[in-house]
Design an enzyme around this catalytic site. Structure first.
Site, mmCIF file in Angstrom:
data_model
loop_
_atom_site.group_PDB
_atom_site.id
_atom_site.type_symbol
_atom_site.label_atom_id
_atom_site.label_comp_id
_atom_site.label_asym_id
_atom_site.label_seq_id
_atom_site.Cartn_x
_atom_site.Cartn_y
_atom_site.Cartn_z
ATOM 1 N N CYS A 194 30.295 51.170 -24.729
ATOM 2 C CA CYS A 194 29.713 50.940 -23.550
ATOM 3 C C CYS A 194 28.094 49.692 -24.094
ATOM 4 O O CYS A 194 27.291 49.982 -24.899
ATOM 5 C CB CYS A 194 28.451 51.972 -22.526
ATOM 6 S SG CYS A 194 28.530 50.538 -20.710
ATOM 7 N N ASP A 236 25.406 49.342 -22.137
ATOM 8 C CA ASP A 236 24.419 50.381 -22.065
ATOM 9 C C ASP A 236 22.773 50.779 -23.681
ATOM 10 O O ASP A 236 23.150 51.206 -24.475
ATOM 11 C CB ASP A 236 24.589 51.579 -21.925
ATOM 12 C CG ASP A 236 23.930 52.417 -21.415
ATOM 13 O OD1 ASP A 236 22.413 52.970 -21.533
ATOM 14 O OD2 ASP A 236 23.940 53.043 -19.761
ATOM 15 N N ARG A 272 21.339 53.141 -23.292
ATOM 16 C CA ARG A 272 20.796 54.455 -24.406
ATOM 17 C C ARG A 272 22.142 54.694 -25.372
ATOM 18 O O ARG A 272 21.519 55.409 -26.038
ATOM 19 C CB ARG A 272 20.936 55.264 -23.099
ATOM 20 C CG ARG A 272 19.467 54.805 -22.118
ATOM 21 C CD ARG A 272 19.820 55.764 -20.875
ATOM 22 N NE ARG A 272 21.232 55.188 -20.254
ATOM 23 C CZ ARG A 272 21.541 55.315 -18.676
ATOM 24 N NH1 ARG A 272 20.746 56.714 -18.481
ATOM 25 N NH2 ARG A 272 22.612 54.687 -17.948
ATOM 26 N N HIS A 308 30.042 57.078 -22.709
ATOM 27 C CA HIS A 308 28.585 57.872 -22.361
ATOM 28 C C HIS A 308 28.633 58.239 -20.856
ATOM 29 O O HIS A 308 28.874 57.787 -19.974
ATOM 30 C CB HIS A 308 27.590 56.860 -22.720
ATOM 31 C CG HIS A 308 27.174 56.072 -21.996
ATOM 32 N ND1 HIS A 308 26.506 56.510 -21.022
ATOM 33 C CD2 HIS A 308 27.875 54.902 -21.848
ATOM 34 C CE1 HIS A 308 26.286 55.178 -20.072
ATOM 35 N NE2 HIS A 308 27.068 53.695 -20.359
ATOM 36 N N CYS A 357 26.876 56.363 -16.749
ATOM 37 C CA CYS A 357 27.934 55.453 -17.010
ATOM 38 C C CYS A 357 27.600 55.241 -15.900
ATOM 39 O O CYS A 357 28.435 54.938 -15.019
ATOM 40 C CB CYS A 357 29.213 55.174 -17.676
ATOM 41 S SG CYS A 357 29.352 53.532 -17.595
HETATM 42 ZN ZN LIG Z 1 28.545 52.290 -19.797
#
Ligand SMILES: [Zn+2]
Length: 194
Positions: free
Chosen positions: A38, A40, A42, A98, A101
């Site tokens: 992703c 993302d 993090r 993850h 999400c």
């Molecule tokens: Zn995600």
């Protein structure tokens, strides 16, 4: 943003001691794996795996979604998968979802997507949508990751690689709050510590 700019500004100096290692990167790349994750912030594949420059070919998008193969599609994901397998000869493909999400959360509850029509359209590529009653987001992400790996399997280059025994596929789940990595036990819905 300024700390990021400052770091980038000093990066060449910071790696000056690794000059030979970096210079060799100019000869080409031979990554060990295609890592699909992703966007993302993090989730940091190199941090999780310890990968050095040249080891991981990365593909990132909102929700680590891999649309199923369509021969008439102009698809960044399909093109990246094909390049990784046919041109770079990666031996492994990891799809890593993850915890926490937002994309999978959006699939479960689309009420927040009214101002994001592009996100809504992109999420339809996931191959599943609302209608699941899961309140456990982790379980939803794990199911989502397995679905995306199923989609990876539909791409002709992957079909050939798996049949030839030169390509292995992995579904992972990364917990952003602890750093834990779980891996799907093939043929089951179970995710176990890697
Ligand atoms: Zn995600």
């Amino acid at each position: 943003m300024q700390p990021l700019i400052d770091h980038a500004r000093g990066f060449a100096g910071a790696v000056a001691g690794r000059r030979d290692e970096f210079a060799r990167l100019g000869d080409g790349q031979k990554p060990e794996a295609l890592f699909i994750s992703c966007s993302d912030s993090r989730v940091m594949p190199a941090l999780i795996t310890g990968a050095q420059p040249g080891q991981l070919f990365e593909l990132r998008n909102a929700g680590n979604i891999v649309p199923p193969h369509r021969s008439d599609a102009s698809c960044a994901v399909a093109g990246t998968v094909e390049f990784a397998v046919r041109a770079l000869g990666v031996s492994d493909i990891v799809v890593c979802g993850h915890s926490h999400c937002g994309a999978v959360q959006g699939l479960l509850n689309q009420s927040g997507l009214s101002v994001m029509p592009q996100v809504r359209r992109w999420l339809t590529q996931a191959g599943h949508g609302t209608g699941h009653s899961e309140v456990d987001l982790d379980a939803a992400v794990m199911r989502h990751v397995r679905t995306q790996l199923d989609h990876v399997r539909t791409h002709p280059c992957v079909v050939e690689g798996v049949a030839a025994g030169t390509l292995r596929l992995h579904a992972w789940f990364y917990r952003v709050t602890t750093g834990e990595v779980l891996a799907n036990e093939p043929g089951t819905p179970n995710f176990l510590p890697l």
